[in-house]
Design an enzyme around this catalytic site. Structure first.
Site, mmCIF file in Angstrom:
data_model
loop_
_atom_site.group_PDB
_atom_site.id
_atom_site.type_symbol
_atom_site.label_atom_id
_atom_site.label_comp_id
_atom_site.label_asym_id
_atom_site.label_seq_id
_atom_site.Cartn_x
_atom_site.Cartn_y
_atom_site.Cartn_z
ATOM 1 N N GLU A 53 0.962 -1.159 -0.426
ATOM 2 C CA GLU A 53 0.261 0.379 0.767
ATOM 3 C C GLU A 53 0.683 1.082 -0.089
ATOM 4 O O GLU A 53 0.770 2.120 -0.803
ATOM 5 C CB GLU A 53 -1.283 -0.147 0.925
ATOM 6 C CG GLU A 53 -2.215 -1.718 1.011
ATOM 7 C CD GLU A 53 -1.673 -2.586 2.451
ATOM 8 O OE1 GLU A 53 -1.868 -2.939 2.845
ATOM 9 O OE2 GLU A 53 0.013 -2.927 1.722
ATOM 10 N N CYS A 87 -0.008 -0.297 7.424
ATOM 11 C CA CYS A 87 -0.672 0.974 6.564
ATOM 12 C C CYS A 87 -2.069 1.265 6.625
ATOM 13 O O CYS A 87 -2.810 2.644 5.835
ATOM 14 C CB CYS A 87 -1.257 -0.421 5.526
ATOM 15 S SG CYS A 87 0.804 -1.108 5.211
ATOM 16 N N ALA A 157 11.927 -38.225 -6.368
ATOM 17 C CA ALA A 157 11.741 -38.772 -7.038
ATOM 18 C C ALA A 157 11.931 -40.058 -7.356
ATOM 19 O O ALA A 157 12.835 -40.729 -6.667
ATOM 20 C CB ALA A 157 13.010 -38.039 -8.208
ATOM 21 N N ASP A 208 24.039 -39.431 1.627
ATOM 22 C CA ASP A 208 24.366 -38.970 0.854
ATOM 23 C C ASP A 208 25.412 -37.812 0.798
ATOM 24 O O ASP A 208 25.400 -36.407 -0.219
ATOM 25 C CB ASP A 208 23.205 -38.083 0.101
ATOM 26 C CG ASP A 208 21.923 -39.458 -0.293
ATOM 27 O OD1 ASP A 208 22.659 -40.289 -0.830
ATOM 28 O OD2 ASP A 208 20.812 -39.069 -0.680
#
Length: 347
Positions: A53, A87, A157, A208
């Protein structure tokens, strides 16, 4: 589509430009219209900076026009002091007579107070224009404030015959099966840049040695999170490189270091719920769960997920680690250079 909806759609379009840069704030766009012409527009660009705004009002060259204008915004204007002033005060200051809002802000610090303040100031307020679209835009923000936890995205995946990896054993140098293609991996790194945090379990970290950073896409690294009950992950692994903020949830007391925080939790109770509660306190509004299979299945069985993104590659391996199972149909399907991307939304 009526006039209100057309301008609200523009607010949504503007708001999307802040994706990945404004969290934990919501994405907000604002349009100011006078005599059916847009005279100013703006969006929340960066966390801690001016709200939509404010940017829209600042874009109006002739402020006198505000006295007969309509301000459109996809989310209820804030009424409290945070990083920036309210605002609502700005709207009241410039005596903008009409405000059209997409959705109420369910943040407990707002939640109707902004609307109430505007009405008390004599401003004509309309609420609920493209409400569902506005809520979808800020689903992370709304989930966080309504369910008191981050928006949870599961990602994995799998091969065409339903495996996420070959069976590997810790201590034996075996690389993970590369399932998705390069384009899919680049998309994954883009996703990482858009969410606040990313999590893996102990086994995935040990097998990993993941970096969990954004390397194939220009963007911000997410907060790295790992569950490591007995601190078995070697200190020379990437998660301990202190290159980016990292949280380790453990049962052991350990001193926090720069960009490396150890959080002790009770593993005799619901570990996932404890972590989600702790992340809520940290104001983390979204998280990607990248595995492995055990961690993903734990979230699925607990019903603690909002979205799942599953890559399916045209590969057959016949045996290995079975992919997690979702018992609902995908919401969408997309081809990513030969990989199939399925997106599931939990109702």
């Amino acid at each position: 589509m009526n006039t209100h909806e057309a301008y609200m759609l523009r607010c949504i379009q503007l708001a999307k430009q802040g994706f990945g840069n404004v969290a934990p704030n919501p994405m907000v766009g604002s349009v100011i219209v006078c005599d059916q012409n847009i005279i100013g527009e703006g969006y929340h660009q960066q966390y801690g900076q001016a709200h939509a705004e404010v940017n829209a009002v600042n874009a109006v060259e002739d402020k006198e026009l505000l006295l007969k204008s309509i301000l459109y915004v996809n989310l209820e204007p804030c009424s409290h002091y945070g990083k920036t002033p309210p605002c609502t005060d700005l709207i009241i200051k410039y005596r903008i007579p009409n405000v059209v809002i997409g959705s109420v802000d369910f943040n407990s610090m707002v939640n109707g107070r902004g609307i109430e303040k505007l009405i008390k100031a004599g401003i004509n307020v309309t609420v609920g224009i493209l409400e569902e679209e506005c809520k979808e835009l800020n689903k992370r923000f709304f989930t966080f404030h309504q369910k008191k936890r981050p928006y949870i995205i599961l990602k994995w995946a799998q091969t065409a015959d339903g495996f996420i990896d070959v069976k590997r054993h810790r201590g034996i140098a075996e690389k993970a099966l590369q399932i998705s293609n390069a384009e899919s991996r680049k998309l994954l790194h883009q996703w990482r840049s858009q969410e606040q945090a990313i999590m893996v379990g102990t086994n995935t970290a040990l097998l990993d040695n993941p970096q969990l950073t954004v390397r194939e896409y220009k963007g911000r690294n997410p907060l790295r999170i790992c569950i490591d009950k007995w601190l078995r992950i070697p200190e020379q692994y990437y998660l301990f490189d202190k290159s980016t903020p990292t949280l380790i949830y453990t049962a052991i007391e350990k001193k926090t270091e720069t960009n490396l925080e150890f959080v002790k939790i009770n593993f005799e109770h619901s570990v996932i719920s404890q972590i989600m509660n702790e992340l809520f306190i940290r104001n983390i509004q979204s998280i990607i769960i990248e595995g492995g299979e055990q961690l993903l299945t734990t979230f699925i069985e607990a019903g603690l997920w909002d979205e799942a993104r599953v890559f399916i590659a045209d590969k057959i391996i016949r045996k290995g680690v079975k992919a997690p199972q979702l018992k609902i149909d995908p919401k969408s399907e997309e081809n990513i250079n030969g990989d199939k991307l399925l997106v599931f939304i939990r109702g």
